[in-house]
Design a protein around this motif. Structure first.
Motif, short mmCIF file in Angstrom:
data_model
loop_
_atom_site.label_atom_id
_atom_site.label_comp_id
_atom_site.label_asym_id
_atom_site.label_seq_id
_atom_site.Cartn_x
_atom_site.Cartn_y
_atom_site.Cartn_z
N UNK A 77 0.86 -1.18 0.00
CA UNK A 77 0.00 0.00 0.00
C UNK A 77 0.90 1.23 0.00
N UNK A 78 0.60 2.20 -0.85
CA UNK A 78 1.41 3.42 -0.95
C UNK A 78 0.61 4.57 -0.37
N UNK A 79 1.19 5.24 0.63
CA UNK A 79 0.58 6.44 1.21
C UNK A 79 1.30 7.64 0.61
N UNK A 80 0.62 8.31 -0.30
CA UNK A 80 1.26 9.41 -1.01
C UNK A 80 1.40 10.65 -0.12
N UNK A 81 2.53 11.35 -0.33
CA UNK A 81 2.81 12.60 0.40
C UNK A 81 2.78 12.42 1.92
N UNK A 82 3.11 11.23 2.38
CA UNK A 82 3.06 10.96 3.82
C UNK A 82 4.31 11.45 4.55
N UNK A 83 5.44 11.55 3.85
CA UNK A 83 6.72 11.79 4.53
C UNK A 83 6.77 13.14 5.25
N UNK A 84 6.34 14.26 4.64
CA UNK A 84 6.37 15.53 5.38
C UNK A 84 5.56 15.46 6.68
N UNK A 85 4.38 14.83 6.62
CA UNK A 85 3.58 14.69 7.84
C UNK A 85 4.28 13.80 8.85
N UNK A 86 4.88 12.73 8.35
CA UNK A 86 5.57 11.79 9.22
C UNK A 86 6.74 12.48 9.93
N UNK A 87 7.50 13.27 9.20
CA UNK A 87 8.64 13.97 9.79
C UNK A 87 8.19 14.93 10.89
N UNK A 88 7.10 15.62 10.62
CA UNK A 88 6.60 16.58 11.61
C UNK A 88 6.12 15.87 12.87
N UNK A 89 5.35 14.80 12.71
CA UNK A 89 4.84 14.05 13.86
C UNK A 89 5.98 13.40 14.64
N UNK A 90 6.95 12.89 13.92
CA UNK A 90 8.11 12.26 14.56
C UNK A 90 8.84 13.28 15.44
N UNK A 91 9.03 14.47 14.92
CA UNK A 91 9.71 15.52 15.68
C UNK A 91 8.92 15.89 16.92
N UNK A 92 7.61 16.06 16.78
CA UNK A 92 6.77 16.42 17.93
C UNK A 92 6.75 15.30 18.97
N UNK A 93 6.75 14.05 18.52
CA UNK A 93 6.75 12.92 19.44
C UNK A 93 8.02 12.92 20.30
N UNK A 94 9.15 13.22 19.69
CA UNK A 94 10.40 13.22 20.45
C UNK A 94 10.47 14.41 21.41
N UNK A 95 9.85 15.52 21.05
CA UNK A 95 9.75 16.63 22.00
C UNK A 95 8.92 16.21 23.19
N UNK A 96 7.82 15.52 22.93
CA UNK A 96 6.96 15.03 24.01
C UNK A 96 7.72 14.08 24.93
N UNK A 97 8.52 13.18 24.33
CA UNK A 97 9.30 12.22 25.13
C UNK A 97 10.32 12.95 26.01
N UNK A 98 10.99 13.95 25.45
CA UNK A 98 11.98 14.70 26.21
C UNK A 98 11.32 15.42 27.39
N UNK A 99 10.16 16.00 27.15
CA UNK A 99 9.43 16.67 28.23
C UNK A 99 8.97 15.67 29.28
#
Length: 1004
Positions: free
Chosen positions: A683-705
């Protein structure tokens, strides 16, 4: 070489003579080798008692010793030449004086004073002619030819060589005639006149053979030089055969270690041209070490140049640039060796180009080109112009690139320099493709590929196939494009199969586009299995290939050289660990003893970090040397390390309720390969990478906090907003990563995740579907690559079949000076569950792991861990006796271990190298033999870790599989947190760091 003396008074047999106060041998021994003035006084005192025969013998002995000292200490040779001059003056013998002038010219040449040497050769020649000794004059031309070559006076060199040879042949001096032909051949080689050079080398060999016996070494040298010329024409098989013959001859004679090293250097250069980079580096390192042992620093610097070439091809660009910079600085001090400076500038420019530093690269190449053109070295100057053409292409200057490429193509064709001609044709094809001239691109690329295949140029072959695939796609011939891409991938496999460890990873750094085109085209054609095969080939290949081929690279000494490397490694590791402790303990000064604080302040963290990094680079270099030595024939021939059946035979072996998801990222799109017992889908999720990068970054901020909040007095209050935020982020990640395959998830009990890129850092088991975490309804395990599935499962089954009692398990707990208050408690609880005795604090050593790891079904380590983003190979777990780094784990034997639990901070984190190679502690434990790992993705809370581990082992001993036991423990932890009213502990920070990699099956 022993010089011949041609005057009637000098004889070559030792006659008996009347006793003298001092014999010629004694007088030679009495001469000071550094102070010529004192030596002349000694000669003046004693030589008057010698007759003509004794004087002749003394001259012969001094000249022989002067020649012998050429490569050992040219200054001594210079002094001895002065003694010959003195003897000539004292006995009024022009032949001796001329011999001294020639010897002094040779000595000056050996210390790179070629300009100063010429007047001595000329004066010696004139004196020989004055006494009618034409052979003596011809002998002076041998050194003069070499000096003229270094000074770029090639016309003079060839004129002198021709005249000298005619004299040698007329007087029956066959060895001298062969030698002058070899020198003339070298001049022709440097001028790019390869056919004439080959003719002269062959003539030299024929002349040596006419001499009869005692010419084996001369012939070997001529063959070695001839092989270099053949290699320049791309006739690599013939060249290697000649080098091997020469090497065997030198090895058969005593005292020829340097000559053997030269031949190995020449063979290494050919291997580097063909793409056999590990094999080349092995020989480069060996020859460089010999040159350094003999204080031949100039020759060692020449080897360093060639090492740069391999490093560039392996994408170790920064390392190549620094080494090239060192050689540039070195050769700038040798004004007579501008050729070498130009070579170093070329390698430095190539590294600068790959770093995108086009301006500096252009300046370096222009300087190199000026040096070579001024010196008449047109063959090498053409290679510089080709490099300039490639630089212009990289900068988008297609017309300038084409202009230079067309010029050098004619030069290479005239020289029959096939490797360079193929490289030029490929560049011209790329330019044509960039200009949309498809027919020309196809024609030129076919030409380049034909040469590459004929000459075994592995590094060029796959690049040709890749371009042909792109051209075929532009023609809309998808079937042809697919064939070319498949050949390109196979070509990369062929190069990789001859590389060791991290060389493979760095080599793949710039190959991602090749795999991507192959994958997307396979999917366009509906070939999902083939697309998955390409994804797997691009992923964590190193460990899988090594394990499938049973390649053992554990460090052990097989000879004295290996012993020396191991001693250096041991010392450097101790020093690295010491400086590392200063660097990282400085961050926790409040918890340190007064002694530790004094040590840190005495050195300083900044200096300590610099010293630590210096030792890390040296350790990695020595490890590479040992791996090259131990990998054996891996580096000399292709091994069958990967077949498509590794993937195609995988899915039928999966349980019916098991779902394997393998992820791949191509530009902006996310690919989710679904592997079940029924087959492969995607299954191909088109244009997913920009959203994935943003969510990944926010998740790691949450973990650090969350990590900061866990230390607060009122944790419930601190986690109030974080908990809700984490669930929102994890739900959005679920929507991207798992929702597209939710229909399969709902029918599954076990989910195997094979991440890609940034996804290696995400805990899929705690993604949130809006109602619950994934682990609350699925058992979840992970793999770096699907190809490791069989290996890990078979290991687990073998350990279980041996029925090793769990009381043989090894449990280590280290409180790190009280900073990990629950680590010892955790170890005690786990040991009690397993029925074994825990090894705590001072007893928790790496020595125990080495001694008992091979027969321990479970290894559990509760200690402090450190992940090194800057140097993942030096990520480590701190034990009582030392740090256990990622590179040291490779040397463990854990072949009897079903599970390694690393209850320490960030032991599951890794750096992604190559296309998708996971570099960290985990791969070391897999190589060491573990069937499965239980590491952590972030810095864990030691209290909750101890609690989770107790529940995990309780479930594991209840005959649950490892994946099921971990899922059960995490569910129980969540249930306890919810029931206790401490809802903040539902945050994944407390329970989701642990994830299972490898075999998910039963321990028992």
């Amino acid at each position: 070489m022993v010089a011949e003396v041609t005057t009637a008074k000098i004889l070559y047999v030792v006659y008996s003579w009347k006793p003298y106060p001092m014999t010629p041998q004694e007088l030679l021994a009495a001469l000071p080798l550094k102070n010529e003035k004192e030596g002349r006084l000694v000669l003046q005192t004693h030589i008057c008692a010698f007759d003509d025969t004794a004087i002749a013998l003394l001259v012969e002995l001094i000249k022989r010793e002067a020649d012998r000292q050429w490569n050992k200490d040219a200054e001594v040779s210079f002094t001895l030449a002065g003694y010959l001059l003195a003897i000539g003056d004292l006995v009024h013998n022009k032949a001796y004086h001329a011999l001294g002038l020639m010897a002094r010219g040779d000595a000056l040449r050996r210390i790179d004073r070629d300009q100063d040497a010429l007047p001595f050769f000329d004066a010696a020649g004139e004196e020989f002619l004055e006494i009618g000794d034409k052979v003596g004059w011809a002998r002076t031309r041998i050194g003069r030819v070499s000096a003229c070559l270094q000074l770029n006076r090639t016309s003079e060199a060839l004129r002198d060589a021709a005249a000298a040879r005619e004299i040698f042949m007329r007087h029956g001096k066959l060895l001298r005639a062969g030698q002058i032909d070899v020198n003339a051949a070298i001049v022709n080689y440097e001028l790019g006149q390869y056919d004439q050079a080959l003719h002269l080398f062959d003539r030299a060999i024929e002349t040596y053979l006419l001499q009869g016996e005692g010419v084996e070494l001369n012939i070997a040298r001529a063959r070695g030089n001839k092989a270099i010329t053949l290699a320049a024409q791309g006739k690599f098989r013939e060249a290697v055969a000649l080098h091997e013959q020469a090497r065997a001859t030198f090895a058969a004679y005593g005292g020829q270690e340097v000559a053997v090293a030269r031949e190995e250097l020449n063979i290494a250069q050919i291997y580097a041209s063909q793409g056999h980079f590990s094999q080349a580096l092995l020989l480069f390192d060996r020859s460089r070490a010999i040159f350094q042992q003999h204080s031949m620093h100039f020759q060692a610097a020449e080897v360093a140049q060639q090492i740069c070439r391999c490093l560039v091809r392996l994408n170790r660009v920064r390392e190549a640039y620094e080494l090239a910079s060192e050689t540039v600085a070195y050769f700038r001090t040798y004004q007579g060796h501008r050729y070498n400076l130009a070579n170093s500038l070329m390698y430095q420019a190539e590294a600068a180009t790959l770093e995108g530093n086009y301006h500096d690269a252009d300046e370096m190449l222009q300087e190199a080109r000026n040096i070579l053109e001024e010196g008449g070295f047109m063959a090498l100057a053409s290679i510089v112009r080709l490099q300039q053409a490639e630089l212009y292409f990289a900068g988008g200057q297609l017309d300038a690139s084409l202009r230079e490429a067309q010029h050098v193509a004619d030069a290479f064709a005239e020289q029959e320099a096939l490797p360079q001609l193929a490289r030029t044709a490929l560049l011209q094809a790329r330019i044509a493709a960039g200009k949309q001239d498809i027919a020309t691109a196809q024609y030129l690329c076919d030409q380049a590929l034909d040469i590459a295949q004929g000459q075994g140029l592995l590094d060029l072959k796959y690049r040709c196939d890749y371009l042909l695939g792109q051209v075929a796609e532009q023609r809309a011939d998808l079937e042809a494009a697919a064939r070319y891409y498949d050949r390109a991938v196979q070509g990369i496999d062929e190069v990789q199969s001859r590389l060791v460890m991290d060389e493979r990873t760095s080599f793949l750094e710039d190959k991602g586009n090749i795999y991507q085109r192959a994958i997307t085209l396979a999917l366009k054609q509906g070939n999902k299995d083939q697309a998955l095969i390409y994804v797997e080939k691009a992923k964590s290949r190193v460990i899988g290939d090594y394990l499938r081929n049973n390649i053992d690279i554990r460090l052990r000494a097989r000879d004295k050289a290996g012993e020396a490397i191991l001693e250096d490694l041991s010392r450097l590791r101790e020093e690295q660990a010491w400086f590392s402790s200063i660097v990282y303990e400085a961050e926790n000064e409040a918890n340190l003893s007064d002694t530790a604080i004094m040590r840190i302040r005495a050195i300083g963290p900044k200096n300590a970090r610099r010293e630590m990094q210096l030792r890390e680079r040296r350790i990695e270099h020595l490890l590479e040397q040992m791996q090259l030595r131990l990998a054996g024939d891996l580096v000399s021939r292709q091994r069958s390390s990967w077949t498509n059946s590794i993937v195609t035979n995988l899915w039928p072996k999966l349980e019916r309720d098991t779902l394997m998801l393998e992820y791949y990222i191509a530009e902006q799109d996310l690919y989710i390969f679904q592997i079940t017992r029924s087959g492969v889908d995607v299954h191909i999720v088109q244009d997913a990478v920009p959203r994935l990068e943003r969510l990944y970054s926010l998740w790691h901020v949450n973990l650090d906090l969350a990590a900061q909040a866990s230390g607060a007095e009122d944790q419930a209050q601190s986690f109030a907003g974080l908990q809700e935020n984490s669930l929102g982020l994890l739900q959005k990640l679920y929507d991207l990563l798992l929702s597209p395959v939710s229909h399969l998830i709902s029918r599954s009990k076990h989910l195997i995740v094979i991440p890609y890129g940034m996804l290696h850092y995400l805990p899929f088991h705690c993604l949130f579907d809006g109602m619950q975490f994934v682990v609350e309804h699925l058992d979840v395990s992970y793999l770096p690559a699907a190809a490791l599935w069989d290996i890990c499962c078979q290991r687990g089954q073998r350990v279980a079949a041996r029925r090793v009692p769990l009381r043989d398990s090894l449990v280590l707990g280290l409180s790190d000076g009280g900073r990990l208050a629950f680590a010892v408690q955790e170890a005690e609880v786990v040991a009690q569950k397993l029925g074994t005795r825990p090894m705590l604090d001072a007893a928790a050593t790496t020595a125990l792991l080495r001694q008992y790891g091979a027969r321990s079904p479970v290894v559990h380590i509760a200690a402090h861990g450190l992940f090194r983003l800057d140097a993942p190979n030096f990520s480590h777990i701190r034990l009582a006796d030392r740090q256990l780094s990622a590179i040291e784990v490779f040397n463990l034997d854990l072949s009897g271990c079903s599970l390694v639990t690393l209850s320490a901070c960030e032991t599951g984190r890794a750096v992604i190298g190559g296309v998708d190679e996971v570099i960290g502690l985990g791969r070391g434990f897999l190589y060491a033999g573990a069937a499965s790992l239980l590491p952590t993705l972030w810095k864990v809370d030691d209290a909750s870790s101890a609690e989770l581990m107790e529940m995990f082992y309780q479930a594991l001993l209840g005959e649950y599989g490892k994946a099921t036991a971990l899922a059960g423990a995490q569910r129980a932890f969540l249930a306890r947190a919810r029931a206790s009213g401490h809802l903040y502990r539902v945050h994944p920070y407390f329970w989701a760091a642990f994830h299972l990699i490898g075999d998910p099956g039963s321990l028992l």
